[in-house]
Enzyme design. Structure first.
Site, PDB file in Angstrom:
ATOM      1  N   GLU A 161      44.199  46.654  40.973  1.00  0.00           N
ATOM      2  CA  GLU A 161      42.708  46.516  41.545  1.00  0.00           C
ATOM      3  C   GLU A 161      41.998  47.817  41.449  1.00  0.00           C
ATOM      4  OE1 GLU A 161      42.315  44.060  45.069  1.00  0.00           O
ATOM      5  OE2 GLU A 161      43.217  42.373  43.773  1.00  0.00           O
TER       6      GLU A 161
ATOM      7  N   GLU B 122      48.399  38.793  40.114  1.00  0.00           N
ATOM      8  CA  GLU B 122      48.444  38.443  41.672  1.00  0.00           C
ATOM      9  C   GLU B 122      47.333  37.546  42.193  1.00  0.00           C
ATOM     10  OE1 GLU B 122      47.722  42.128  44.090  1.00  0.00           O
ATOM     11  OE2 GLU B 122      46.669  40.790  45.516  1.00  0.00           O
TER      12      GLU B 122
END
Ligand SMILES: *[C@@H]1O[C@H](CO)[C@@H](O)[C@H](O)[C@H]1NC(C)=O
Ligand SMILES: *[C@@H]1O[C@H](CO)[C@@H](O)[C@H](O)[C@H]1NC(C)=O
Ligand SMILES: *[C@@H]1O[C@H](CO)[C@@H](O)[C@H](O)[C@H]1NC(C)=O
Ligand SMILES: *[C@@H]1O[C@H](CO)[C@@H](O)[C@H](O)[C@H]1NC(C)=O
Ligand SMILES: *[C@@H]1O[C@H](CO)[C@@H](O)[C@H](O)[C@H]1NC(C)=O
Ligand SMILES: *[C@@H]1O[C@H](CO)[C@@H](O)[C@H](O)[C@H]1NC(C)=O
Ligand SMILES: CC(=O)N[C@H]1CO[C@H](CO)[C@@H](O)[C@@H]1O
Length: 530
Positions: free
Chosen positions: A271, A365
């Site tokens: 991220e 994810e």
């Protein structure tokens, strides 16, 4: 801090080739001496039609059907007519991407609770996760250093009393995967005894804090959120350390190799656009991810046979991986996407494929958690199926296991209510949640090397809305079919799957609010010895 990703779409580069099949052949497996493959390959061919069903119940103590045998699909010579739900698979010319596998993430929480199990209980659980009679998962992530699912925060070179209290260590003289790293490597090493063809990729939540612009700010008390690298301000990578960080990745891969864990790929940053404080995070702009690759990371990983997967974040900033590829040409093996844009828009993966037909993609994810409410839960199905439709070669849910209070996890932020496939209560007591069975509907029946096919009829709505029907049709290496169907409605349907090109019609019912996988034997075996 730099401004966010600028839209940079490569107009004019669109390649229209619906059957150009990107390959996963260049992606490695983590090894070990365990078995390979499973149902649907030439050593385990599908010989009779079968169906498996899991109820989409929303409970960690799931009841109902879980990978249960369901009505056997019947082979018909022609379409039966009548009121049926028609699914048409373009078996003639609809071949799309090659599949790699489905799975989960190894976290510190997972290792912590697995270590609490008695050896015979852990053995049974590992078989349920990786064995050929279990979920047979083929794609696993692990955290490089700590994540929000770690009880303590650390990197592999803190060079100080804690993650956010270190001094610069430009030569990495103090590099050490440490207590938690060793513990993780030892546990992951066990995986290879149960299955040796798992692809394993690592993702860091943050560089050591001294490699960040805010890293040298010492908190008055390291346990107070807001100190050092738990701050949002300047929580970004310091570009003076490109080459140091590249060496850090190399040392990490080597350290895990010492424990017989082969790392097949990394994402340079989990991220990269998430710099919130409270738990380890780091901002890494796309141009900087490319520069990191160009300034040593590409070379260090290439030397070790480790692929680099770009981005590893949500679908709403979809230009990011393209910018990394443009900035570091020829050095990106795959693109990685997360599910958390609200809602995720997986058609950006098809757009990415149009511009990069040879680069595989993964949904890397997605979390399910105690926040999910209502009687039905399709989180796994929704976030596995649409990525596959849009050229994804596999998908991995987030945390694999926690204790009964969804930990250990970072006390200052991050996910404190993520539910995995396993909840451990004591040395001889764990449960498999419904997520385990939902993942099994994919990971058990879709083999590495299978090919996803275009579904031309039978999808209603998108996977991310309620009230819909969704289909993936995948041809396994033995020539058999795995047809995965999600019926997110209150109606049992009489379904006919037409394999257009093989002149076959298969019929059975698909119950309401379920995920259903049909295994259909090959019309003609694809295995030379059969
Ligand atoms: C953040 O960066 C700015 C500009 O480099 C600097 O002035 C400021 O002191 C930094 N703040 C912290 C907390 O490190
Ligand atoms: C790694 O594998 C080798 C060969 O199987 C074995 O001799 C060695 O003990 C293993 N090392 C560790 C740390 O498990
Ligand atoms: C999803 O992305 C596509 C581009 O791939 C865009 O055309 C579409 O409008 C987006 N859908 C939503 C709901 O944002
Ligand atoms: C889960 O782990 C955390 C951190 O170790 C601990 O504080 C908590 O008590 C544990 N919960 C249970 C139910 O074991
Ligand atoms: C396992 O632990 C749970 C939660 O503490 C408890 O309700 C259950 O009875 C235990 N099961 C066994 C078999 O010990
Ligand atoms: C199924 O859903 C429809 C539309 O929401 C509703 O009208 C109908 O009553 C429901 N049927 C059952 C059996 O729950
Ligand atoms: C096959 C099947 O049951 N399809 C249903 C799934 O949900 C959609 C939306 O409610 C219905 O239109 C389908 O009939």
């Amino acid at each position: 801090m730099r401004t966010c990703v600028a839209a940079l779409l490569l107009a004019g580069l669109t390649v229209i080739s619906p059957t150009s099949a990107q390959s996963i052949q260049s992606i490695g497996t983590s090894g070990g001496n365990g078995p390979k493959g499973g149902i649907g390959d030439c050593n385990h061919p599908v010989t009779t039609a079968q169906a498996f069903v899991t109820d989409a119940v929303n409970s960690e103590f799931a009841k109902g059907r879980q990978l249960a045998k369901d009505a056997t699909p019947k082979l018909l010579q022609k379409h039966p007519g009548g009121n049926v739900w028609d699914v048409v698979v373009n078996a003639k010319s609809g071949a799309r991407q090659e599949m790699l596998g489905f799975g989960h993430a190894w976290t510190d929480s997972t290792v912590d609770v697995f270590n609490q199990l008695d050896a015979d209980v852990l053995d049974k659980l590992m078989k349920e996760l990786y064995g050929q009679d279990g979920n047979n998962m083929g794609l696993m992530r692990h955290t490089i250093g700590s994540s929000d699912l770690s009880g303590e925060q650390y990197s592999y070179d803190d060079n100080g009393p804690s993650f956010n209290e270190g001094s610069p260590d430009k030569d990495l003289a103090h590099f050490d995967i440490g207590y938690y790293g060793e513990r993780q490597a030892k546990m992951i090493a066990k995986m290879g005894s149960y299955k040796s063809d798992v692809t394993l990729f690592g993702s860091p939540w943050s560089a050591p804090s001294w490699m960040k612009y805010n890293g040298l700010f010492i908190a008055p008390n390291r346990n107070v959120p807001g100190g050092g690298s738990y701050m949002i301000a300047n929580n970004s990578f310091n570009i003076d350390y490109f080459n140091t960080y590249a060496q850090y990745f190399g040392k990490y891969v080597d350290a895990f190799a010492k424990y017989n864990v082969t790392i097949n790929a990394i994402t340079p940053q989990n991220e990269p656009l998430n710099y919130q404080g409270g738990y380890p995070c780091m901002y890494l702009e796309a141009a900087d991810e490319a520069s990191l690759i160009n300034n040593g990371l590409g070379e260090e990983m290439k030397k070790r046979g480790v692929g680099i997967w770009a981005y590893d974040h949500n679908t709403d900033q979809s230009a990011y991986p393209q910018r990394v590829i443009t900035g570091a040409p020829g050095q990106v093996q795959a693109a990685a996407w997360h599910c958390y844009a609200s809602p995720a828009n997986y058609t950006v993966m098809s757009d990415f494929h149009d511009n990069n037909p040879d680069i595989p993609q993964f949904m890397t994810e997605c979390a399910d958690g105690s926040w999910s409410s209502g009687p039905h839960n399709f989180v796994v199905a929704s976030n596995f199926m649409e990525p596959v439709t849009n050229w994804g070669s596999g998908a991995a849910m987030w945390v694999m296991a926690t204790n009964a209070s969804y930990g250990p996890h970072c006390p200052y932020g991050g996910c404190g209510s993520c539910i995995g496939s396993v909840i451990v209560y004591g040395p001889r007591n764990y449960t498999l949640t419904n997520q385990y069975y939902m993942i099994g509907q994919f990971s058990r029946y879709i083999r590495r090397g299978a090919i996803n096919y275009e579904v031309t009829k039978g999808i209603s709505g998108t996977a991310l809305t309620n009230e819909q029907f969704y289909v993936n049709a995948i041809k396994n290496p033995d020539g058999s079919w795995a047809i995965v169907m999600m019926n997110n409605s209150n109606k049992t349907q009489n379904v006919v799957v037409e394999l257009d090109g093989e002149q076959q019609y298969w019929q059975a019912t698909v119950p309401e609010f379920t995920l259903n996988t049909w295994l259909l034997p090959a019309k003609k075996s694809a295995c030379s010895n059969h």
